[in-house]
Structures are given as structure tokens and as C-alpha cells.
Design an enzyme around this catalytic site. Structure first.
Site, short mmCIF file in Angstrom:
data_model
loop_
_atom_site.label_atom_id
_atom_site.label_comp_id
_atom_site.label_asym_id
_atom_site.label_seq_id
_atom_site.Cartn_x
_atom_site.Cartn_y
_atom_site.Cartn_z
N ASP A 89 -9.84 2.25 -1.57
CA ASP A 89 -9.32 3.35 -1.84
C ASP A 89 -10.08 4.56 -2.72
OD1 ASP A 89 -8.75 2.43 -4.32
OD2 ASP A 89 -6.41 2.65 -3.97
N SER A 90 -11.14 3.91 -3.50
CA SER A 90 -11.95 4.97 -4.21
C SER A 90 -12.65 5.85 -3.43
CB SER A 90 -12.86 4.14 -4.99
OG SER A 90 -13.72 3.42 -4.40
N ASP A 128 -8.85 -1.94 1.39
CA ASP A 128 -7.65 -1.63 0.53
C ASP A 128 -6.39 -1.10 1.24
OD1 ASP A 128 -7.38 -1.96 -2.19
OD2 ASP A 128 -9.10 -0.44 -2.79
N LYS A 157 -6.41 -5.92 0.59
CA LYS A 157 -6.15 -5.88 -0.90
C LYS A 157 -5.12 -5.07 -1.41
CE LYS A 157 -8.87 -3.80 -3.94
NZ LYS A 157 -7.85 -3.12 -4.65
N GLU A 159 -2.50 -3.88 -4.70
CA GLU A 159 -2.43 -3.98 -6.34
C GLU A 159 -1.21 -4.37 -6.56
OE1 GLU A 159 -5.52 -0.04 -6.88
OE2 GLU A 159 -3.74 -0.13 -7.72
N GLU A 226 -9.42 -5.83 -13.21
CA GLU A 226 -9.87 -4.68 -13.39
C GLU A 226 -9.39 -4.33 -14.83
OE1 GLU A 226 -10.53 -0.06 -11.86
OE2 GLU A 226 -9.51 -1.55 -10.63
#
Length: 324
Positions: A89-90, A128, A157, A159, A226
Site C-alpha cells: 500500500d506504499s 497488500d 497481507k 496489518e 516492522e
């Protein structure tokens, strides 16, 4: 891989690629020729290093600058041996111009995942799940993940720690592989008070270990760590049977990940402590565009070699004598 294996690989490559050794070498077979037993009882990720002993010099025709035919063959081989590609998502910040990752949508991630998948990489493609794509309900989570799988991802993925267990279990039940992500979770930046290192005290460190165990038990095949102290990441890695991938988490994780634009020096706005830049493509790009603009304004571009010609007969017929 181990340093001893790396040294053996280096010696093997040198022996095989030295121009005085004989016939052409199948570079893609080099890795297959070397026995690399995995460490007992631990997940492992293969790591490749490319080095040039003499930089860009040529000595009696025995070496040359990186980028020759042999080098390109090596690079293609090593690129094909990458373990995972994360469509993160960056992309919101490094491609789409947003200030944080919260603006990216499932449709955005699906679009970029499809572009990656069309190159048919041999690496595992992980997409993501963006903010609010797995927070509302398990049904919503599975539907959004399915969109990413249809776009070409082979895993997703997400979070968060224990509160994400129902979503992870629903995804695993739908036969969608899941990678977890704990520690500094950028999608929780507002709840965390910004991008802050996590797990710095005893209670927080033990909570990360427990969260990792819970994610692994729920079915995550790997976990991103992270923004946590290196000793804490080492504790987590030792505590779980799945692989850990570090980003700002020290050297003891099973693998490492960095944002593509950070590695190549394309992103200029933010430089986290854990980033190591291996190139300065932003500066090179600015210099190239500046030179291009200068050549256009001065009339040096394009020159005759960069223009298409008319056939002599057509030029005569059009009366463009000397213009061809």
C-alpha cells in the site's frame, strides 16, 4: 544462506564464468549445482548477492563493466530467484502522490497487482490489503481479498495483531494464503500517534511475541515485523515456526523487505532510519531530463541520425531537395 555457502557460490561462479575455462556456461544451473541444505528446524529464505570485484574496468579482456551479456544473464537468473514480491500500500505515497497509505483503495492495489502479474514472475506475488478493506466484516474481507487474487496475487497481507484473527481465519478457510504484519503498522498511524517504533518495553515486546504466535496459529504463512527493536524481532523469529520478514527490525528475521523506490533512491520525501539506498535514480533522472530539455531548447535534439528519411524518389517528387 550461510556465509560459507556464499563463498562457495562465489568461487563456483568465478570458476564457471572465467573466460579461459572453456565453453559457454548455463548460469541458471549454477544454483542447482550447489547443495544448500536449509538450517534444521527453522524457516529460511534464499539470499543472493551480486558483486563486481573490479567495478567497471577491463583487464586484458578478462572483465568488463556490469551490464554485459553475461551480467544480464546473471541478473535475469537472480531476479527469477526472488522469493516474494509485495505489491504494497506504499504505492499510495511512492506512485500515486498521497501523503500516507490510508488513501489507497482495493481497486488501486488490484490495478498494480495486475501489472506485476502480467510479467509472470516466478516469485510469490503478495498484495497488500489496504486500510478499511478488512476491518468491517469477515465477508467484506474475503470479497476484497478475492478481488486481489483475481487481479493476479497469490496471497494477501494484512496489518494487525490478535484483533485480526477472525479475518485471517476466514481468509484461510477461503483458501487464500495470508501474510501477517505486526509492530509498526502504518495503517494504524493515527491510533499509534504517528510512525513510532513498537515493542520498546518489556510488556510491549512480550505482546508482540504473543501476537505473532496467535497469527501463526490462525494460519499466517509468514509475518512482517516492522519498526521494532532488533532483539525483539529476534525473539519473535525464534518463537514462531513461520518465516518472519523484517523492515526496520534488525538482521535476525528470516528475510528482509524494502520499498522498491527507497532501494533505488527514487523516493525523496521520507528516508526512514532502516532504509539503505543502493542507487540514486532520482538524481540521475533529474539530470537526464535537464539535459534533454537543454538539448531541445538549443536545437541539438533531435539531430539527423534521430530523424526518419524520405526515399530519394519521394523527396524529389515533393520538391524537398536536400531535406531528406
Amino acid at each position: 544462506t550461510t556465509f560459507s555457502t556464499a563463498r562457495a557460490l562465489y568461487r563456483h561462479v568465478v570458476r564457471l564464468l572465467h573466460p579461459t575455462t572453456g565453453p559457454e556456461v548455463d548460469v541458471s544451473g549454477i544454483h542447482l549445482d550447489l547443495e544448500r541444505p536449509p538450517p534444521p528446524g527453522r524457516p529460511w529464505v534464499m539470499l543472493n548477492m551480486v558483486a563486481s570485484v573490479d567495478g567497471a574496468t577491463t583487464v586484458q579482456g578478462l572483465s568488463g563493466q556490469l551490464g554485459g551479456a553475461g551480467d544480464r544473464q546473471v541478473f535475469r537468473t537472480l531476479r527469477s530467484l526472488a522469493d516474494m514480491i509485495l505489491v504494497g500500500d506504499s504505492v499510495a505515497m511512492v506512485v500515486l502522490g498521497y501523503d500516507d497509505t490510508l488513501q489507497v483503495t482495493v481497486e488501486d492495489i488490484a490495478h498494480h497487482t495486475a501489472a506485476v502479474a502480467r510479467t509472470h514472475p516466478s516469485a510469490l506475488v503478495i498484495a497488500d490489503m489496504p486500510w478499511m478493506s478488512y476491518h468491517v466484516s469477515t465477508a467484506d474481507t474475503v470479497n476484497n481479498a478475492a478481488m486481489l487474487i483475481r487481479a493476479g496475487a497469490q496471497a494477501v497481507k494484512l496489518e494487525g495483531g490478535r484483533r485480526r484473527i477472525p479475518m485471517i481465519e476466514a481468509l484461510v478457510a477461503a483458501e487464500i494464503p495470508v501474510m501477517g504484519h505486526i509492530g509498526l503498522t502504518p495503517q494504524s498511524m493515527h491510533a499509534m500517534g504517528g510512525y513510532r517504533v513498537q515493542g520498546r518495553n518489556t510488556e510491549a515486546a512480550l505482546d508482540l511475541v504473543d501476537a505473532a504466535k496467535a497469527l501463526a496459529h490462525a494460519g499466517c504463512f509468514s509475518i512482517v515485523l516492522e519498526g521494532v527493536p532488533a532483539p525483539v524481532a529476534a525473539m519473535v523469529t525464534e518463537a514462531v515456526e513461520v518465516s518472519t520478514i523484517g523492515i526496520g527490525a534488525g538482521p535476525d528475521c528470516d528475510g528482509q523487505v524494502l520499498v522498491f523506490h527507497d532501494v533505488l533512491g527514487l523516493e525523496q520525501r521520507v528516508l526512514p532510519k532502516f532504509v539503505r539506498r543502493y542507487a540514486g535514480l532520482f538524481d540521475l533522472g533529474v539530470a537526464a531530463l535537464t539535459e534533454f530539455a537543454g538539448d531541445v531548447r538549443s536545437g541539438e535534439f533531435p539531430d539527423a541520425a534521430e530523424c526518419y528519411r524520405l526515399d530519394d524518389g519521394a523527396a524529389d517528387a515533393l520538391g524537398l531537395y536536400g531535406a531528406a
